[in-house]
Design a protein around this motif. Structure first.
Motif, mmCIF file in Angstrom:
data_model
loop_
_atom_site.group_PDB
_atom_site.id
_atom_site.type_symbol
_atom_site.label_atom_id
_atom_site.label_comp_id
_atom_site.label_asym_id
_atom_site.label_seq_id
_atom_site.Cartn_x
_atom_site.Cartn_y
_atom_site.Cartn_z
ATOM 1 N N ALA A 125 0.856 -1.191 0.000
ATOM 2 C CA ALA A 125 0.000 0.000 0.000
ATOM 3 C C ALA A 125 0.886 1.233 0.000
ATOM 4 O O ALA A 125 2.070 1.174 0.373
ATOM 5 C CB ALA A 125 -0.926 -0.005 1.213
ATOM 6 N N PHE A 126 0.332 2.367 -0.421
ATOM 7 C CA PHE A 126 1.115 3.599 -0.511
ATOM 8 C C PHE A 126 1.728 3.977 0.841
ATOM 9 O O PHE A 126 2.880 4.411 0.906
ATOM 10 C CB PHE A 126 0.241 4.748 -1.014
ATOM 11 N N GLU A 127 0.953 3.813 1.917
ATOM 12 C CA GLU A 127 1.449 4.245 3.231
ATOM 13 C C GLU A 127 2.579 3.366 3.749
ATOM 14 O O GLU A 127 3.290 3.751 4.678
ATOM 15 C CB GLU A 127 0.306 4.276 4.245
ATOM 16 N N GLU A 128 2.782 2.189 3.171
ATOM 17 C CA GLU A 128 3.870 1.307 3.600
ATOM 18 C C GLU A 128 5.181 1.629 2.886
ATOM 19 O O GLU A 128 6.242 1.134 3.286
ATOM 20 C CB GLU A 128 3.502 -0.157 3.345
ATOM 21 N N LEU A 129 5.130 2.436 1.828
ATOM 22 C CA LEU A 129 6.340 2.758 1.071
ATOM 23 C C LEU A 129 7.261 3.639 1.918
ATOM 24 O O LEU A 129 6.810 4.589 2.556
ATOM 25 C CB LEU A 129 5.967 3.467 -0.227
ATOM 26 N N VAL A 130 8.546 3.335 1.919
ATOM 27 C CA VAL A 130 9.509 4.015 2.795
ATOM 28 C C VAL A 130 10.189 5.158 2.056
ATOM 29 O O VAL A 130 10.782 4.965 0.992
ATOM 30 C CB VAL A 130 10.575 3.015 3.300
ATOM 31 N N GLY A 131 10.079 6.364 2.600
ATOM 32 C CA GLY A 131 10.907 7.475 2.171
ATOM 33 C C GLY A 131 10.589 8.124 0.840
ATOM 34 O O GLY A 131 11.428 8.844 0.293
ATOM 35 N N GLN A 132 9.418 7.898 0.258
ATOM 36 C CA GLN A 132 9.092 8.514 -1.034
ATOM 37 C C GLN A 132 7.796 9.312 -0.915
ATOM 38 O O GLN A 132 6.888 9.221 -1.756
ATOM 39 C CB GLN A 132 8.965 7.438 -2.127
ATOM 40 N N ALA A 133 7.704 10.122 0.128
ATOM 41 C CA ALA A 133 6.462 10.852 0.417
ATOM 42 C C ALA A 133 6.075 11.788 -0.723
ATOM 43 O O ALA A 133 4.890 11.981 -0.994
ATOM 44 C CB ALA A 133 6.616 11.634 1.723
ATOM 45 N N HIS A 134 7.069 12.382 -1.400
ATOM 46 C CA HIS A 134 6.754 13.338 -2.462
ATOM 47 C C HIS A 134 6.028 12.669 -3.635
ATOM 48 O O HIS A 134 5.150 13.265 -4.257
ATOM 49 C CB HIS A 134 8.036 14.021 -2.947
ATOM 50 N N THR A 190 11.440 6.892 -12.109
ATOM 51 C CA THR A 190 12.897 6.810 -12.271
ATOM 52 C C THR A 190 13.564 6.777 -10.897
ATOM 53 O O THR A 190 13.008 7.266 -9.911
ATOM 54 C CB THR A 190 13.433 8.005 -13.073
ATOM 55 N N GLY A 191 14.754 6.238 -10.867
ATOM 56 C CA GLY A 191 15.501 6.179 -9.613
ATOM 57 C C GLY A 191 16.450 5.003 -9.611
ATOM 58 O O GLY A 191 16.360 4.099 -10.455
ATOM 59 N N THR A 192 17.369 4.996 -8.662
ATOM 60 C CA THR A 192 18.359 3.924 -8.570
ATOM 61 C C THR A 192 17.694 2.618 -8.168
ATOM 62 O O THR A 192 16.498 2.573 -7.833
ATOM 63 C CB THR A 192 19.465 4.301 -7.565
ATOM 64 N N ARG A 193 18.445 1.537 -8.159
ATOM 65 C CA ARG A 193 17.891 0.216 -7.861
ATOM 66 C C ARG A 193 17.352 0.158 -6.423
ATOM 67 O O ARG A 193 17.890 0.768 -5.504
ATOM 68 C CB ARG A 193 18.974 -0.854 -8.041
ATOM 69 N N GLY A 194 16.291 -0.596 -6.254
ATOM 70 C CA GLY A 194 15.803 -0.913 -4.919
ATOM 71 C C GLY A 194 15.134 0.204 -4.162
ATOM 72 O O GLY A 194 15.022 0.120 -2.932
ATOM 73 N N GLN A 218 6.319 12.110 -15.136
ATOM 74 C CA GLN A 218 7.542 11.550 -14.568
ATOM 75 C C GLN A 218 7.637 11.810 -13.063
ATOM 76 O O GLN A 218 7.389 12.910 -12.590
ATOM 77 C CB GLN A 218 8.769 12.142 -15.268
ATOM 78 N N PHE A 219 8.036 10.764 -12.312
ATOM 79 C CA PHE A 219 8.279 10.862 -10.878
ATOM 80 C C PHE A 219 9.667 10.289 -10.588
ATOM 81 O O PHE A 219 9.980 9.165 -11.012
ATOM 82 C CB PHE A 219 7.241 10.069 -10.080
ATOM 83 N N ASN A 220 10.466 11.071 -9.878
ATOM 84 C CA ASN A 220 11.823 10.636 -9.545
ATOM 85 C C ASN A 220 11.866 10.152 -8.102
ATOM 86 O O ASN A 220 11.625 10.916 -7.168
ATOM 87 C CB ASN A 220 12.812 11.789 -9.741
ATOM 88 N N LEU A 221 12.165 8.873 -7.913
ATOM 89 C CA LEU A 221 12.274 8.302 -6.576
ATOM 90 C C LEU A 221 13.698 8.492 -6.070
ATOM 91 O O LEU A 221 14.671 8.151 -6.761
ATOM 92 C CB LEU A 221 11.909 6.817 -6.584
ATOM 93 N N LYS A 222 13.831 9.020 -4.867
ATOM 94 C CA LYS A 222 15.144 9.390 -4.334
ATOM 95 C C LYS A 222 15.790 8.230 -3.578
ATOM 96 O O LYS A 222 15.090 7.433 -2.955
ATOM 97 C CB LYS A 222 14.991 10.577 -3.378
ATOM 98 N N PRO A 223 17.128 8.155 -3.621
ATOM 99 C CA PRO A 223 17.815 7.211 -2.727
ATOM 100 C C PRO A 223 17.547 7.605 -1.280
ATOM 101 O O PRO A 223 17.472 8.787 -0.954
ATOM 102 C CB PRO A 223 19.293 7.389 -3.093
ATOM 103 N N LEU A 224 17.412 6.632 -0.409
ATOM 104 C CA LEU A 224 17.059 6.906 0.970
ATOM 105 C C LEU A 224 18.291 7.204 1.806
ATOM 106 O O LEU A 224 19.364 6.597 1.600
ATOM 107 C CB LEU A 224 16.295 5.721 1.573
#
Length: 548
Positions: free
Chosen positions: A14-23, A44-48, A172-178
Motif C-alpha cells: 500500500a502507498f502508506e507502507e512505502l519508505v521514504g518517497q512521500a513526495h 525513475t531512480g536507482t535500484r531498490g 515523470q516521478f523521480n524516486l530518491k535514494p534513501l
C-alpha cells in the motif's frame, strides 16, 4: 514451510507502507482521489528504491473493486491477484529481455482489446531504457493516444537514455535514494517485528552499505542474520562488510590529533592486520572528520549516537582549518591509493601527511619517531644514550644551518641473542623495514644468514622492496656480508606484531572487565538501564586502570 527472503516478505502493498518517497506518494494519492489520471507514468531512480513496487500499488489503486482509490482494499479479487502476480489485465514486461521491435508490436496489438476482468489494462515496462530505437518508435503512437482502458507505467534507472519523444508523453516521478537514518529505522522495525535481537550500530553499518537502496539493505540484513547466527551484532556486521568500525577509526584519529606518530602507525597496522580495504578506511576517516567539522560549525550531533561525547571531546582539540586539511588529505588519499607502491604504503602516507599538521610536530621533526636527541644537535651529543644514537639515521634533523651535523655520528650496533621480537623492539624501525621486521617470525639464523617467515595475510611485506629496506637496516648491525631471506607460510604467532596485538587485546579485556565490575557502573546498568559500549572502553596509558 519455504523461507521467504525479507526483501519479498516486507515488500510494501500500500502507498502508506512505502519508505521514504512521500513526495511521489502524495502526488499519486491526490491524483487518484480527484480522478485526475494520466495515461502514462514514468518512475525513475536507482535500484531498490521502490519503482516496480510503486507501479504494482498504482495498478491495484486503479483496478480495486471498491473503485479508483488511493487506498486499495488489498482483499478483493483484483488486489489479491495483482499481489500474487496472477491478474490477467496486468502485463509486466522486462525490457532488458524484450528489446526487439517485433516483441513490442506483438505486445501492443492486444492494447486495443478491452480488459478481461479489470477496470484498466495496465502495462508495466521495467528497465524501459533497454528497448531498441525501433521498439521505442513502435510504441510511440500507442503511448501518445492510448485507448481509454489502457495505462502505461514505465520504470527505469537511466532516464537519460530514453528518447525525448517518450519522456514528453509521460508523467515523470523521480524516486530518491534513501538516507541511512531512514533505512536504519526501517530495518529496526523489520527486526522488531521478526523478533530478532540486534544492535543499533549494526543497523548503521547496514544502512550505509545499502547506498540508498531499501531492497539492498534487506538483502544485506538477511546475510547479517545468517552470519550472526540469528543475531545482528555490530562487530559481526563490520566483519561481514569489511568495514573499519569505530574501534579502529577513533584510536587512529586520536593518535593523529595528539601528534603520536608511533601510535598512529600502530593503529594503521591494526587496520592492515584486520585485512580491511584501505579505501574504506580512508572513507570512514573522512566521514568522521566531516562530523567533527559539523560540531565545530555549531551543529550538535544527534543525541542518540553513542559516540557523541567522544566526538565533542576531539572537536575541542581541533580548529576549523586543521579539520579541513585533514579531511582533504583523507579524500585525496583515496584518489592516490592506486598510484602508491602498495595500498598500505598509500594509506600510511596519508596518515603521515595528517601527522605533519600536528601541533606536536611544528618544527618539522619526523612524526614516526619523535626522538628528542635529533631535534637540536649540540656538542654534547656524544654523551647521548645508545638508543638515541640508533635513531639518528632513520630520523634526520630538519634542513637548517648547524655546526654539528647528525649524519656524521656512528651507529651503535645492538647485539642479537636470538630473541627476534625483543631485538626488533630495540631497533625501533619504521616504514617498510619496520613492517617486515614486526610481522616476520624468525625461522633460522646461521652463518650470518637470517631467514624470516611472513604470514600469508601479509604477503605484501615479503616483496623485494620491503626486503631491501630491512636488509639495509640490519646490515648496520650484522656486517656487510649479512644475508636476508624472506618467505611466506604458516606462523606460530610469536612475531612482534602478534605479541603486541595479543597484549593489546589482553589489556582491552582487562579494562572491560574492570569497567563492568565497577560498583558504580553496575548500579547504573541495574537501576537505570544503562549499557556499557565496549568500543568506548580503552586501557589507560599507564595501565593503572581502564578509561571509558
Amino acid at each position: 514451510m519455504t523461507y521467504q527472503v525479507l526483501a519479498r516478505k516486507w515488500r510494501p502493498r500500500a502507498f502508506e507502507e512505502l519508505v521514504g518517497q512521500a513526495h511521489v506518494v502524495t502526488a499519486l494519492a491526490n491524483a487518484l482521489a480527484s480522478k485526475r489520471l494520466h495515461h502514462a507514468y514514468l518512475f525513475t531512480g536507482t535500484r531498490g528504491v521502490g519503482k516496480t513496487t510503486l507501479a504494482r500499488i498504482l495498478a491495484k489503486a486503479l483496478n480495486c473493486e471498491t473503485g479508483i482509490t488511493p487506498k486499495p482494499c488489498g482483499k478483493c479479487g483484483a488486489c489479491t491477484q495483482i499481489d500474487s502476480g496472477r491478474f490477467v489485465d496486468l502485463l509486466e514486461v522486462d525490457a532488458a529481455t524484450n528489446t526487439k521491435v517485433d516483441e513490442m508490436r506483438e505486445l501492443l496489438e492486444n492494447a486495443q482489446y478491452m480488459p478481461t476482468v479489470g477496470r484498466f489494462k495496465i502495462y508495466i515496462i521495467d528497465e524501459v531504457h533497454m528497448l531498441s530505437k525501433s521498439a521505442f518508435n513502435s510504441m510511440l503512437k500507442t503511448l501518445e493516444e492510448p485507448p481509454e482502458h489502457v495505462k502505461f507505467i514505465l520504470a527505469t534507472t537511466d532516464p537519460q537514455r530514453l528518447p525525448v519523444t517518450v519522456l514528453s508523453r509521460c508523467l515523470q516521478f523521480n524516486l530518491k535514494p534513501l538516507a541511512p537514518p531512514v533505512i536504519a529505522g526501517h530495518l529496526k522495525r523489520v527486526l522488531e517485528a521478526e523478533g530478532i535481537p540486534f544492535e543499533d550500530a549494526a543497523l548503521a553499518h547496514l544502512s550505509k552499505a545499502a547506498a540508498g537502496s531499501v531492497r539492498d539493505s534487506l538483502s544485506l540484513l538477511d546475510q547479517a542474520i545468517a552470519h550472526g547466527g540469528g543475531r545482528v551484532a555490530a562487530a559481526q556486521v563490520a566483519e561481514m562488510l569489511g568495514s573499519v568500525g569505530g574501534d579502529l577509526v577513533w584510536p587512529l584519529l586520536e593518535c593523529v590529533v595528539a601528534g603520536d606518530g608511533p601510535g598512529a602507525m600502530r593503529e594503521a597496522e591494526r587496520i592492515a592486520g584486520r585485512s580491511i580495504d584501505f579505501d574504506t578506511a580512508l572513507e570512514d576517516l573522512a566521514s568522521l572528520l566531516h562530523r567533527i567539522a559539523l560540531v565545530l560549525a555549531g551543529i550538535d550531533p544527534p543525541a542518540d549516537e553513542s559516540d557523541t561525547p567522544r566526538l565533542k571531546a576531539i572537536a575541542a582539540r581541533l580548529d576549523n582549518s586543521r579539520v579541513q586539511v585533514l579531511y582533504q588529505i583523507a579524500v585525496l588519499g583515496r584518489r592516490d591509493l592506486p598510484l602508491a607502491p602498495d595500498e598500505f604504503a598509500g594509506f600510511s602516507m596519508s596518515v603521515l601527511r595528517m601527522l605533519s599538521f600536528s601541533g606536536g610536530n611544528a618544527e618539522g621533526r619526523s612524526v614516526a619517531r619523535p626522538t628528542p636527541a635529533v631535534a637540536a644537535p649540540t656538542p654534547s651529543r656524544s654523551a647521548a644514550p645508545v638508543a638515541a644514537a640508533v635513531n639518528v639515521p632513520a630520523a634526520p634533523a630538519p634542513a637548517r644551518a648547524t655546526s654539528a651535523p647528525v649524519a656524521s655520528e656512528p651507529v651503535a650496533a645492538i647485539p642479537f641473542d636470538g630473541d627476534w621480537p625483543a631485538f626488533v623492539a630495540r631497533l625501533q624501525l619504521t616504514g617498510m623495514a619496520g613492517l617486515l621486521a614486526r610481522y616476520g617470525e624468525l625461522a633460522s639464523f646461521n652463518n650470518n644468514n637470517l631467514e624470516l617467515v611472513v604470514p600469508e595475510a601479509h604477503r605484501a611485506y615479503s616483496e623485494r622492496n620491503y626486503q631491501d629496506k630491512l636488509k639495509a637496516e640490519l646490515a648496520k648491525h650484522f656486517g656487510a656480508n649479512f644475508r636476508l631471506t624472506v618467505k611466506t607460510g604458516a606462523t606460530s604467532g610469536v612475531s612482534l606484531a602478534a605479541v603486541r596485538e595479543k597484549q593489546s587485546e589482553e589489556r582491552q579485556a582487562t579494562a572491560a572487565t574492570a569497567i563492568e565490575a565497577d560498583p558504580f557502573v553496575r548500579d547504573l546498568v541495574r537501576d537505570m538501564g544503562a549499557e556499557v559500549v565496549p568500543s568506548s572502553i580503552r586501557p589507560s596509558g599507564n595501565d593503572n586502570g581502564p578509561t571509558s
